[in-house]
Scaffold this motif. Structure first.
Motif, mmCIF file in Angstrom:
data_model
loop_
_atom_site.group_PDB
_atom_site.id
_atom_site.type_symbol
_atom_site.label_atom_id
_atom_site.label_comp_id
_atom_site.label_asym_id
_atom_site.label_seq_id
_atom_site.Cartn_x
_atom_site.Cartn_y
_atom_site.Cartn_z
ATOM 1 N N GLN A 146 88.173 4.160 108.110
ATOM 2 C CA GLN A 146 88.488 2.889 107.631
ATOM 3 C C GLN A 146 90.008 3.054 107.907
ATOM 4 O O GLN A 146 90.515 1.851 107.869
ATOM 5 N N LYS A 147 90.763 4.162 107.688
ATOM 6 C CA LYS A 147 92.289 3.815 108.071
ATOM 7 C C LYS A 147 92.511 3.245 109.402
ATOM 8 O O LYS A 147 93.334 2.463 109.506
ATOM 9 N N GLU A 148 91.863 3.732 110.292
ATOM 10 C CA GLU A 148 91.963 3.288 111.782
ATOM 11 C C GLU A 148 91.577 1.804 111.964
ATOM 12 O O GLU A 148 92.342 0.917 112.694
ATOM 13 N N CYS A 149 90.722 1.493 111.166
ATOM 14 C CA CYS A 149 90.415 0.016 111.004
ATOM 15 C C CYS A 149 91.378 -0.835 110.533
ATOM 16 O O CYS A 149 91.848 -2.079 111.055
ATOM 17 N N GLU A 150 92.014 -0.341 109.408
ATOM 18 C CA GLU A 150 93.158 -1.148 108.834
ATOM 19 C C GLU A 150 94.256 -1.195 109.777
ATOM 20 O O GLU A 150 94.937 -2.211 110.131
ATOM 21 N N LYS A 151 94.595 -0.136 110.660
ATOM 22 C CA LYS A 151 95.693 -0.128 111.635
ATOM 23 C C LYS A 151 95.417 -1.284 112.525
ATOM 24 O O LYS A 151 96.382 -1.909 113.132
ATOM 25 N N LEU A 152 94.172 -1.371 113.037
ATOM 26 C CA LEU A 152 93.728 -2.145 114.087
ATOM 27 C C LEU A 152 94.043 -3.708 113.629
ATOM 28 O O LEU A 152 94.444 -4.558 114.248
ATOM 29 N N ILE A 153 93.303 -4.015 112.579
ATOM 30 C CA ILE A 153 93.335 -5.329 112.066
ATOM 31 C C ILE A 153 94.957 -5.679 111.763
ATOM 32 O O ILE A 153 95.414 -6.900 111.978
#
Length: 558
Positions: A146-153
């Motif tokens: 999830q943390k990587e999803c946050e970075k991309l968004i």
């Protein structure tokens, strides 16, 4: 001679022992490439986990490149080309690569190229690190967490003129898969789902693992229509029988869509909105997808309030719950032969709440088990009273699969029948059609025990789920109830008439009785009676009514 060269000149060790020590002290994959002869040496774990010909590999770079996911392959080869052209001596790339299980995993590959005095490549060595072992990846599915999803968004919000949107996916009733099997099997299902969905993604979409059974797809530069189209592809896959470790199962998927920028301008809001849309899909029957709208936040608050009120009602001895009964009419005589017991609930805040809304809340909160026991007792008690008016009267009672999983379920029914001195032939337990397929293996023992107790089982809502006509012969159902969806157009659609006729004939050939639900108009009744079901149910005869009204309507003052 450089300082490093001087140190190693004075410090002589066996190169084999040195390599063995390095290989056994790390979980990373190690590679060493002789660039002149194009021969590589790879670590034992690298050979074990990937489809490579041996520890010594000719042409490792192109072979490895073929294993890299096509979305990342160009980036991998571009990095290699930069080294060979002399632009850099470093290789540092993240990509997905296919292992021997034919599953993709995220890795970071780091290496250093050494040249001779003329600048020609002679030696290339490095490590490949599984990002799942570094907390950046989800080890179960091999996806970014999830943390990587946050970075991309966050990057998309800041830099893109058309950033696209988020499709949040949730597997329907996944807790049931864990309960019916175990968590190891559940993890395998999650991994298979993730690896399959990766194959559906366009180049500008990325898949992330969220908590539990949820996944997020970030689809860059996409319209709402494109996001929904992607969900439809996933939906088609999820609506097929799956097989994992020799066990067959169904696991549909719901979705929630929110558009980056249009619906929110920060990560937390966007994920909250996508979660609200996903929750709406679950509340609307599951196996569907919903776009976020501001009204969903209000709907979520309503669900939370209803949950609290349901809990209070149960704690206060089932306050605000009551039962209603809809007659089951014999096709031959058009006389009442039984009834379906139905639960109703009234909110002190919202007034009467539809079962379509409050039953899923009871199931998701686990409250369905105590409420279900109350429903069973009310129905059995009422049936015991009514057989004095109609000796062959039968009461149909809806059951959730969660009740059937409850260890005390069978004994509770035995105790109820004994308490009210009711013969088992007077009750029928109804279970929604989909569970006869999705949970057949796990519920087989319960079905068998019910039959030993001479309690009949009905398959409700037939035709709306996964069943086929062919599986009816193997079904443990004693009664099949055909859903209203086929009745409403029986005189307009040839298929509907043919379908109902085929179901009735096939069921009768294997001693299964048929009830047709949802008959509302005289012309529907006339057509239905001509194809000879065993019983009929619908508003044409009566809407669900209280026990007092039911008794007065069919037996007067007796």
């Amino acid at each position: 001679m450089t300082e490093n060269e001087q140190i190693f000149h004075d410090f002589t060790i066996d190169p084999y022992l040195f390599y063995e020590a390095i290989e056994n002290s790390t979980d990373d994959y190690i590679y060493i490439v002789d660039m002149i002869r194009d021969i590589s040496l790879i670590s034992q774990n690298m050979l074990h986990d990937f489809d490579l010909p041996g520890r010594k590999v000719h042409g490792l770079v192109p072979l490895w490149g073929e294993l890299v996911h096509e979305k990342d392959r160009q980036r991998y080869f571009d990095s290699i080309e930069k080294m060979l052209s002399g632009e850099t001596d470093e290789h540092n790339v993240e990509y997905q690569i296919r292992n021997r299980k034919n599953e993709y995993m995220w890795v970071v590959c780091r290496g250093l190229l050494k040249r001779d005095s003329n600048g020609n490549p002679v030696f290339f060595a490095g490590v490949v690190t599984n990002l799942g072992s570094k907390g950046k990846m989800d080890y179960i599915t091999g996806l970014f967490a999830q943390k990587e999803c946050e970075k991309l968004i966050t990057r998309l919000i800041e830099s893109e003129s058309n950033p696209g949107g988020i499709l949040l996916l949730g597997l329907d009733d996944f807790s049931r898969i864990n309960a019916l099997n175990d968590h190891i099997f559940g993890n395998t299902v999650l991994r298979q789902f993730a690896q399959t969905i990766l194959q559906f993604l366009p180049p500008n979409a990325d898949l992330f693992r969220f908590d539990g059974d949820e996944f997020a797809i970030v689809y860059k530069n996409a319209s709402g229509q494109e996001l929904y189209g992607l969900y439809q592809k996933i939906h088609a896959y999820a609506n097929r029988r799956q097989i994992t470790d020799g066990i067959s199962y169904f696991c549909t998927v719901s979705g929630g869509i929110t558009m980056i920028g249009d619906d929110g301008d920060n990560y937390l809001d966007l994920i909250k909105f996508a979660a609200s849309a996903l929750e709406a899909s679950k509340q609307n029957g599951k196996n569907t997808c919903t776009f976020f709208s501001p009204g969903l936040i209000k709907s979520k608050l309503r669900t939370m309030e209803i949950t609290n009120q349901l809990q209070l009602s149960i704690m206060n001895h089932m306050e605000h719950f009551h039962m209603v009964y809809q007659p089951l009419i014999s096709n031959d005589t058009l006389e009442v032969g039984g009834a379906e017991a139905l639960l109703r609930w009234t909110s002190e805040v919202y007034g009467p709440v539809s079962p379509i809304e409050f039953i899923p809340v009871l199931e998701s909160s686990g409250l369905i088990v105590p409420v279900g026991k109350w429903v069973l007792e009310q129905a059995v008690k009422t049936c015991r009273k009514w057989i004095s008016f109609a000796p062959d009267f039968v009461m149909n009672i809806n059951i959730s699969y969660l009740q059937m999983l409850d260890a005390s379920f069978l004994q509770y029914i035995r105790d109820l029948l004994a308490k009210y001195q009711l013969d088992p032939r007077h009750i029928v337990l109804e279970l929604t059609e989909s569970y006869f397929v999705t949970d057949m293996e796990a519920l087989k023992n319960t079905f068998s025990q019910l039959r030993k107790e001479q309690i009949k089982i009905a398959m409700d809502d037939f035709g709306t789920g996964y069943s086929s006509l062919g599986m009816l012969a193997q079904s443990p159902a004693d009664i099949v109830k055909i859903d209203r969806i086929f009745i409403s157009a029986i005189n307009r659609e040839v298929f509907n008439y043919s379908f109902i006729n085929a179901v009735i004939q096939l069921c009768h050939s294997v001693d299964i009785k048929v009830c047709v639900e949802g008959v509302e108009y005289p012309e529907e009744l006339e057509t239905i009676r001509s194809i000879h079901p065993d019983s009929i149910q619908g508003f044409y005869f009566s809407k669900p009514i209280s026990a007092t009204e039911f008794q007065s309507k069919y037996w007067g003052n007796r």
